[in-house]
Design an enzyme around this catalytic site. Structure first.
Site: not given
Ligand code: 6PG
Length: 478
Positions: A191, A184, A130, A13, A187-188, A289, A33, A10
């Site tokens: 975030e 993870k 991340s 990016v 973590h999000n 959101r 790929n 894959g």
């Molecule tokens: C990271 C981010 C990443 C995430 C984007 C978009 O830790 O690098 O959390 O994994 O995909 O930040 O997330 P959302 O589209 O849900 O805002």
């Protein structure tokens, strides 16, 4: 030619940046790929790193190029495509080969994939990565879940590519099966809370104090030199100070106030609710959101209801108020992190992961989106008080809460009175106020439940009497 140490499927990016990072750190990597053109294009773009890259046109060639047991990173769109890719790969693999899903997977999918391979001789790693594009290329934070043996096979490569905080790599094996992807996800969730709280403070500065984007950018830039120092505060200052190439105004003033989301924030809240752990600040952030995306409805509602009929924010000492905003943001941040760690503690028990809390805080100190020096303080708090029920009752954080919660209270009160929405900040305050109160108000809920459904209650004096004197015909399902 020596075999590749690892493989990657894959070259989007994130995949290409991760592959370049792996090659740059001296590891030979085989890449594949779905479209061969992209593989060739990638190798051309790799410059001098080309020597460490083995481009493969077929799966057979790709598998043969990797040293067994073969670790293969799958970096493609989360969901069904991962299952499909695994199915395609599986017949070509041998005993002990490791498929590694490095996307933002739902940890429940990771558990399922891990279990499906259990008796096959193959194994699976769910790996949270991340740091976005930049992190993947120069040093992400990596959260690994799988068997300890499979971790040992990839430890060297992953340690070489991970971000470093004071020389310590931001990668760790966190437990079996879904542990890495669960961490993870949290973590999000954190975030989302961090970002929403920053947005609410921005709203107070913009709509309450009527400051320009550039002025607000300066405030965030100053805060980034203090206790709030973090990647998200740093980039907030930068985005506020950036000008629109079309028209020259601050770019943030030209961006539609409608935020996207891919699902990880929502998953963190769903799992918190599943386990009965309050994660109110994270929930408020996810809901905010969703509310932001109802742009049309909000505009229509403003026409019908108008903005709240309240006095505008009035501040006698602007400098002191901005100081209060800084402490309020720190207090609310503590609330969100405390909730995130509490969700992980519950999941650790529920899924038998034995999640190492100080290590999780450690590997978030650099590379990831929520990276900050604050995480170093969490590492130290959990190291000193490993059995603490919650981050906010560890000695260091209890002191921080006591020092900053007055600011949060003043800021939330001022915002509410001025009609400025602060759902995540207010949730964090409500969490502190509820969590620290030994005698709450759920006695009335227990009485109501017993009244209408005979659900029973416990008494504070321990007496063995579990129903109220509601009278005949009123209680027990009346
Ligand atoms: C990271 C981010 C990443 C995430 C984007 C978009 O830790 O690098 O959390 O994994 O995909 O930040 O997330 P959302 O589209 O849900 O805002």
């Amino acid at each position: 030619m020596a075999q590749a140490e690892i493989g990657l499927i894959g070259l989007g990016v994130m995949g290409s940046n991760l592959a370049l990072n792996i090659a740059e750190k001296g590891n030979k990597i085989a890449v594949f790929n779905r479209t061969v053109e992209r593989t060739h294009e990638f190798v051309e773009e790799a410059g001098a790193l080309k020597d460490n890259i083995v481009p493969c046109e077929t799966i057979e060639e790709f598998v043969a190029a990797i040293r067994p047991p073969r670790p293969i990173i799958i970096m493609i769109k989360a969901g069904d495509p991962v299952d499909q890719q695994m199915e395609l790969l599986r017949p070509h693999l041998e005993k002990n080969d490791i498929m590694i899903d490095a996307g933002n997977a739902n940890f429940r999918d990771t558990m399922r994939r891990f279990d499906a391979l259990k008796d096959s001789g193959l194994t699976f790693i769910g790996m949270g990565v991340s740091g976005g594009e930049e992190g993947a290329r120069h040093g992400p934070s990596i959260m690994v879940g799988g068997t300890e043996d499979s971790w040992k096979r990839v430890e060297k490569v992953l340690t070489s590519i991970a971000a470093k905080y004071n020389g310590e790599p931001c990668v760790a094996w966190l437990g079996e099966n879904g542990a890495g992807h669960f961490v993870k996800t949290i973590h999000n969730g954190i975030e989302y809370a961090d970002m929403q709280m920053i947005a609410e403070i921005y709203g107070i500065l913009r709509d309450g104090l009527k400051m320009s984007a550039t002025e607000i950018g300066e405030v965030f830039a100053t805060w980034n030199m203090g206790r709030l120092n973090s990647y998200l505060i740093e980039i907030t200052a930068k985005v506020l100070e950036a000008a629109d190439p079309i028209g020259g105004k601050p770019i943030v003033d030209m961006i539609l106030d409608k935020a996207g989301q891919k699902g990880t924030g929502k998953w963190s809240v769903i799992e918190a609710q599943n386990m009965g752990v309050p994660a109110t600040a994270i929930e408020a952030a996810v809901a905010a959101r969703s509310l932001s995306s109802l742009k049309g409805e909000r505009e229509a509602a403003e026409k019908i209801l108008g903005l709240p009929a309240v006095a505008p924010l009035s501040v006698s000492d602007k400098t002191a108020f901005i100081k209060d905003l800084e402490s309020a943001l720190l207090a609310a941040k503590i609330g969100a992190y405390a909730q995130g760690f509490a969700v992980m503690a519950a999941a650790s028990k529920e899924f038998n992961w034995n999640l190492p809390m100080p290590t999780i805080a450690k590997i978030w100190r650099a590379g990831c989106i929520i990276r900050s020096q604050f995480l170093d303080e969490i590492t130290s708090a959990f190291t000193k008080a490993p059995d603490a029920a919650n981050l906010i009752v560890t000695p260091a954080f209890a002191d921080m809460v006591k020092e900053t919660d007055g600011s949060l209270r003043r800021v939330v009160s001022a915002a509410v009175l001025a009609g400025l929405p602060v759902p995540a900040l207010a949730s964090a305050l409500g969490y502190f106020d509820s969590y620290r109160r030994g005698r709450g108000t759920a006695n009335i809920i227990q009485a109501q439940r017993d009244f209408f459904g005979a659900h029973g209650f416990d008494r504070i004096d321990g007496t063995d009497s579990h129903h109220g004197p509601w009278g005949s015909g009123l209680g027990a399902g009346a």
